[in-house]
Structures are given as C-alpha cells and as structure tokens.
Design a protein around this motif. Structure first.
Motif, PDB file in Angstrom:
ATOM      1  N   ASP A   1       1.481 -20.133  16.021  1.00 15.79           N
ATOM      2  CA  ASP A   1       0.803 -19.216  17.139  1.00 15.79           C
ATOM      3  C   ASP A   1       1.721 -17.831  16.845  1.00 15.79           C
ATOM      4  O   ASP A   1       1.627 -16.646  17.500  1.00 15.79           O
ATOM      5  N   LEU A   2       2.720 -18.231  17.385  1.00 15.92           N
ATOM      6  CA  LEU A   2       3.951 -17.096  17.242  1.00 15.92           C
ATOM      7  C   LEU A   2       4.109 -15.644  15.846  1.00 15.92           C
ATOM      8  O   LEU A   2       3.966 -14.773  15.959  1.00 15.92           O
ATOM      9  N   VAL A   3       3.573 -16.545  14.794  1.00 17.83           N
ATOM     10  CA  VAL A   3       3.877 -15.709  14.070  1.00 17.83           C
ATOM     11  C   VAL A   3       2.307 -15.124  13.542  1.00 17.83           C
ATOM     12  O   VAL A   3       2.433 -14.168  13.233  1.00 17.83           O
ATOM     13  N   THR A   4       1.400 -15.653  14.061  1.00 17.09           N
ATOM     14  CA  THR A   4      -0.075 -15.057  13.671  1.00 17.09           C
ATOM     15  C   THR A   4       0.019 -13.480  14.820  1.00 17.09           C
ATOM     16  O   THR A   4      -0.268 -12.754  14.415  1.00 17.09           O
ATOM     17  N   LEU A   5       0.911 -13.921  15.778  1.00 23.17           N
ATOM     18  CA  LEU A   5       1.593 -13.035  16.900  1.00 23.17           C
ATOM     19  C   LEU A   5       1.423 -11.375  16.637  1.00 23.17           C
ATOM     20  O   LEU A   5       1.249 -10.367  16.925  1.00 23.17           O
ATOM     21  N   LEU A   6       2.727 -12.085  15.981  1.00 20.65           N
ATOM     22  CA  LEU A   6       3.679 -11.067  15.880  1.00 20.65           C
ATOM     23  C   LEU A   6       2.954 -10.398  14.258  1.00 20.65           C
ATOM     24  O   LEU A   6       3.423  -9.315  14.111  1.00 20.65           O
ATOM     25  N   LEU A   7       2.233 -10.736  13.239  1.00 19.08           N
ATOM     26  CA  LEU A   7       1.361  -9.969  12.503  1.00 19.08           C
ATOM     27  C   LEU A   7       0.363  -9.484  13.179  1.00 19.08           C
ATOM     28  O   LEU A   7       0.582  -8.314  12.556  1.00 19.08           O
ATOM     29  N   PHE A   8      -0.226 -10.350  14.197  1.00 18.77           N
ATOM     30  CA  PHE A   8      -1.071  -8.682  15.162  1.00 18.77           C
ATOM     31  C   PHE A   8      -0.288  -7.439  15.293  1.00 18.77           C
ATOM     32  O   PHE A   8      -1.102  -6.594  14.958  1.00 18.77           O
ATOM     33  N   THR A   9       0.563  -7.938  16.028  1.00 21.95           N
ATOM     34  CA  THR A   9       1.816  -6.931  16.623  1.00 21.95           C
ATOM     35  C   THR A   9       1.795  -5.539  15.638  1.00 21.95           C
ATOM     36  O   THR A   9       1.777  -4.681  15.533  1.00 21.95           O
ATOM     37  N   TRP A  10       2.756  -6.374  14.292  1.00 23.93           N
ATOM     38  CA  TRP A  10       2.796  -5.800  13.267  1.00 23.93           C
ATOM     39  C   TRP A  10       1.821  -4.927  12.795  1.00 23.93           C
ATOM     40  O   TRP A  10       1.857  -3.033  12.293  1.00 23.93           O
ATOM     41  N   SER A  11       0.414  -5.303  11.855  1.00 26.25           N
ATOM     42  CA  SER A  11      -0.670  -4.401  12.220  1.00 26.25           C
ATOM     43  C   SER A  11      -0.913  -3.193  12.674  1.00 26.25           C
ATOM     44  O   SER A  11      -0.801  -2.654  12.498  1.00 26.25           O
ATOM     45  N   GLY A  12      -0.814  -3.782  14.446  1.00 23.60           N
ATOM     46  CA  GLY A  12      -1.129  -2.715  15.448  1.00 23.60           C
ATOM     47  C   GLY A  12      -0.442  -1.806  15.365  1.00 23.60           C
ATOM     48  O   GLY A  12      -0.934  -0.651  15.004  1.00 23.60           O
ATOM     49  N   TRP A  13       1.151  -2.083  15.003  1.00 24.51           N
ATOM     50  CA  TRP A  13       1.905  -1.187  15.995  1.00 24.51           C
ATOM     51  C   TRP A  13       2.220  -0.527  14.270  1.00 24.51           C
ATOM     52  O   TRP A  13       2.133   0.999  14.433  1.00 24.51           O
ATOM     53  N   LEU A  14       1.840  -0.573  12.828  1.00 21.86           N
ATOM     54  CA  LEU A  14       2.430   0.126  11.695  1.00 21.86           C
ATOM     55  C   LEU A  14       0.838   1.331  12.357  1.00 21.86           C
ATOM     56  O   LEU A  14       0.818   2.391  11.275  1.00 21.86           O
ATOM     57  N   THR A  15      -0.521   0.573  12.653  1.00 18.76           N
ATOM     58  CA  THR A  15      -1.753   1.568  12.277  1.00 18.76           C
ATOM     59  C   THR A  15      -1.817   2.283  13.240  1.00 18.76           C
ATOM     60  O   THR A  15      -1.486   3.739  12.745  1.00 18.76           O
TER      61      THR A  15
ATOM     62  N   MET B   1       1.674  -5.436  21.507  1.00 15.68           N
ATOM     63  CA  MET B   1       2.744  -6.491  21.425  1.00 15.68           C
ATOM     64  C   MET B   1       2.818  -7.786  23.111  1.00 15.68           C
ATOM     65  O   MET B   1       3.177  -8.249  22.803  1.00 15.68           O
ATOM     66  N   THR B   2       1.982  -7.016  24.416  1.00 17.18           N
ATOM     67  CA  THR B   2       1.880  -7.337  24.701  1.00 17.18           C
ATOM     68  C   THR B   2       1.464  -8.644  25.145  1.00 17.18           C
ATOM     69  O   THR B   2       1.126  -9.603  26.021  1.00 17.18           O
ATOM     70  N   ASP B   3       0.920  -9.277  24.032  1.00 15.61           N
ATOM     71  CA  ASP B   3      -0.460 -10.322  23.784  1.00 15.61           C
ATOM     72  C   ASP B   3       0.942 -11.327  23.970  1.00 15.61           C
ATOM     73  O   ASP B   3      -0.238 -12.793  23.663  1.00 15.61           O
ATOM     74  N   LEU B   4       1.892 -11.740  23.458  1.00 13.36           N
ATOM     75  CA  LEU B   4       2.765 -12.193  22.970  1.00 13.36           C
ATOM     76  C   LEU B   4       2.764 -13.494  24.785  1.00 13.36           C
ATOM     77  O   LEU B   4       3.167 -14.031  24.943  1.00 13.36           O
ATOM     78  N   LEU B   5       2.339 -11.928  25.987  1.00 14.31           N
ATOM     79  CA  LEU B   5       2.463 -12.893  27.320  1.00 14.31           C
ATOM     80  C   LEU B   5       1.799 -14.873  27.033  1.00 14.31           C
ATOM     81  O   LEU B   5       1.901 -14.823  27.276  1.00 14.31           O
ATOM     82  N   HIS B   6       1.033 -14.520  25.783  1.00 16.46           N
ATOM     83  CA  HIS B   6       0.300 -15.627  25.873  1.00 16.46           C
ATOM     84  C   HIS B   6       0.581 -16.617  25.423  1.00 16.46           C
ATOM     85  O   HIS B   6       0.208 -17.849  25.854  1.00 16.46           O
ATOM     86  N   LEU B   7       2.082 -16.596  25.289  1.00 15.97           N
ATOM     87  CA  LEU B   7       2.226 -17.168  24.942  1.00 15.97           C
ATOM     88  C   LEU B   7       2.718 -18.551  25.923  1.00 15.97           C
ATOM     89  O   LEU B   7       3.428 -19.551  25.872  1.00 15.97           O
ATOM     90  N   THR B   8       3.285 -18.263  26.341  1.00 16.62           N
ATOM     91  CA  THR B   8       4.473 -18.839  27.965  1.00 16.62           C
ATOM     92  C   THR B   8       2.842 -19.533  28.627  1.00 16.62           C
ATOM     93  O   THR B   8       2.755 -20.590  29.277  1.00 16.62           O
ATOM     94  N   ALA B   9       1.793 -18.720  28.732  1.00 14.86           N
ATOM     95  CA  ALA B   9       0.489 -19.634  29.721  1.00 14.86           C
ATOM     96  C   ALA B   9       0.271 -20.840  28.674  1.00 14.86           C
ATOM     97  O   ALA B   9      -0.282 -21.852  28.675  1.00 14.86           O
TER      98      ALA B   9
END
Length: 233
Positions: A112-126, A86-94
């Motif tokens: 990029d936002l949708v990609t990050l959200l997909l990675f977050t959802w996949s990681g969290w669900l796992t 989830m914290t990788d969303l920080l890179h959007l501000t950079a």
C-alpha cells in the motif's frame, strides 16, 4: 526556458499513470480495493495538465490572450488536486491495525505504501509539468522574471488549496457551485496554524518544482529552442 516536446511529455505522463494503475490493480487483487478513491484523485490531477496544454497550444498558435485567461483560472482551481495526492498517505495511519499484527509489520503495508507513493509521484509530476507549461506561456508573453512570480503565486495558492481540500474538505468545483460555503471556509481557515500549513506545502512545492525546472533546463541540449526576454528565439 527550454521548450519541451509536449507530445513526448504526454506519452511519459500517460505511461506513468498506466503503470501506476497497473501496480494498483496487482496490489488490489492481492489485498483489497480500499484505495479505489485514488483513481479519481489521479484523474483530478490530470485536469490542470489538460488546461495548461490547451493554453500552451493556443499561445503557440498566437490566439488572443483573452482566451488564456479562463484557462488560467480553471488551471488555478484544479492545480491543488495534484499536490493533494500527497495527503492521501494519511490513510495508512487509519489502517494501522491491519498493517501491524502482534508487533510485526505485514507485507501489505509495503504494498500500500508503494502504491500511494506511485500515485503521489504520478500526480505531482503531472501537476508540475502543467505548471511548467503555464510558466512557458507567461515567459513568452512577458519575461522570465514575471513567469517566476507566477510560479510563486501558484505554489502559494496550491498550498492553500491543499489545506482547503484536506482539512476543510473543499472540492475544486465547490468554488463555482457553493460560494457561501467557500466564503465560510476561507473565514474559518484564516488562522496562524492554517497559514503555516499552507506556507509549508507551498515551500515544498516550490523546492520540488525548482528542482524539476533546473534539471530540465540544465539537461536539455543547448542546441534546442528557448525563449528570450519578451519573445521567441
């Protein structure tokens, strides 16, 4: 607790991860490969699920409980890698300068936002399914009450692990390879702001996991197998 078909769960999670990688591949070809580090972070999010799956299988086969202890410790060390995504969303501000040009939001921001959200959802669900597995093991070994005590502790440690990873840049394996750094970071992190951050993340984890838990136990057919207090039924 309802007993899930973890072969189907694995297929679901693997399919979700593959779909996430596919989306990233399409987006990276259209934009750039800045977010390649997400591949490694998603891999780390899978590690706790592998540990929990091993513990789940061993417990089903009635192996010694002593074998579950090292798997549980390893799981706790790597579990924060799942919510950390989830914290990788920080890179959007950079990358704000390439997302907003002349006051207009560029389309690559949404990619990029949708990609990050997909990675977050996949990681969290796992990660949450791995927590569900360990809660199932503890529920069989003791009862449902103590399994929820474990969930509370796991969410608390998960929140603290996210803090150590994002703010203090500590890796899971540093606990084993660099104990002096670990002690120093723990001392540095013992302050009010860090405590609030850790508790905030822990509450978020608990709310989302509880939602998943009650969805699974409410939507699974009542004719399925479940666990009684202190044993199987």
């Amino acid at each position: 607790m309802k007993e899930l078909n973890y072969t189907k769960v694995f297929v679901l999670l693997a399919g979700l991860s593959l779909a996430t990688l596919g989306v990233y591949r399409v987006v990276s070809l259209r934009t750039d490969t800045y977010f390649d580090f997400l591949l490694w972070n998603l891999f780390l999010a899978w590690i706790p699920f592998l540990f929990s799956s091993a513990a789940y299988v061993l417990d089903k086969q009635r192996f010694s409980s002593m074998l579950l202890l090292p798997l549980g410790i390893a799981w706790l060390l790597f579990f924060p890698n799942a919510p950390y995504l989830m914290t990788d969303l920080l890179h959007l501000t950079a990358r704000k300068s390439i997302y907003i040009v002349s006051g207009e939001v560029q389309s690559r921001f949404w990619y990029d936002l949708v990609t990050l959200l997909l990675f977050t959802w996949s990681g969290w669900l796992t990660g949450f399914f791995s927590l569900y597995q360990f809660q199932s093991v503890i529920s069989r070994k003791s009862n449902l009450f103590f399994s929820w005590i474990f969930v509370l502790a796991a969410c608390a440690l998960g929140g603290y692990g996210v803090l150590l990873g994002r703010v203090y840049r500590l890796n899971s394996w540093d606990v084993l390879t660099d104990r002096h750094q670990l002690i120093q970071l723990v001392n540095d992190s013992l302050n009010r702001q860090s405590l609030f951050f850790s508790l905030f993340v822990a509450v978020v984890l608990l709310v989302i996991y509880a939602t998943l838990y009650f969805l699974l136990n409410g939507l699974v057919s009542s004719g399925g197998r479940g666990y009684s207090r202190g044993g199987r039924k």
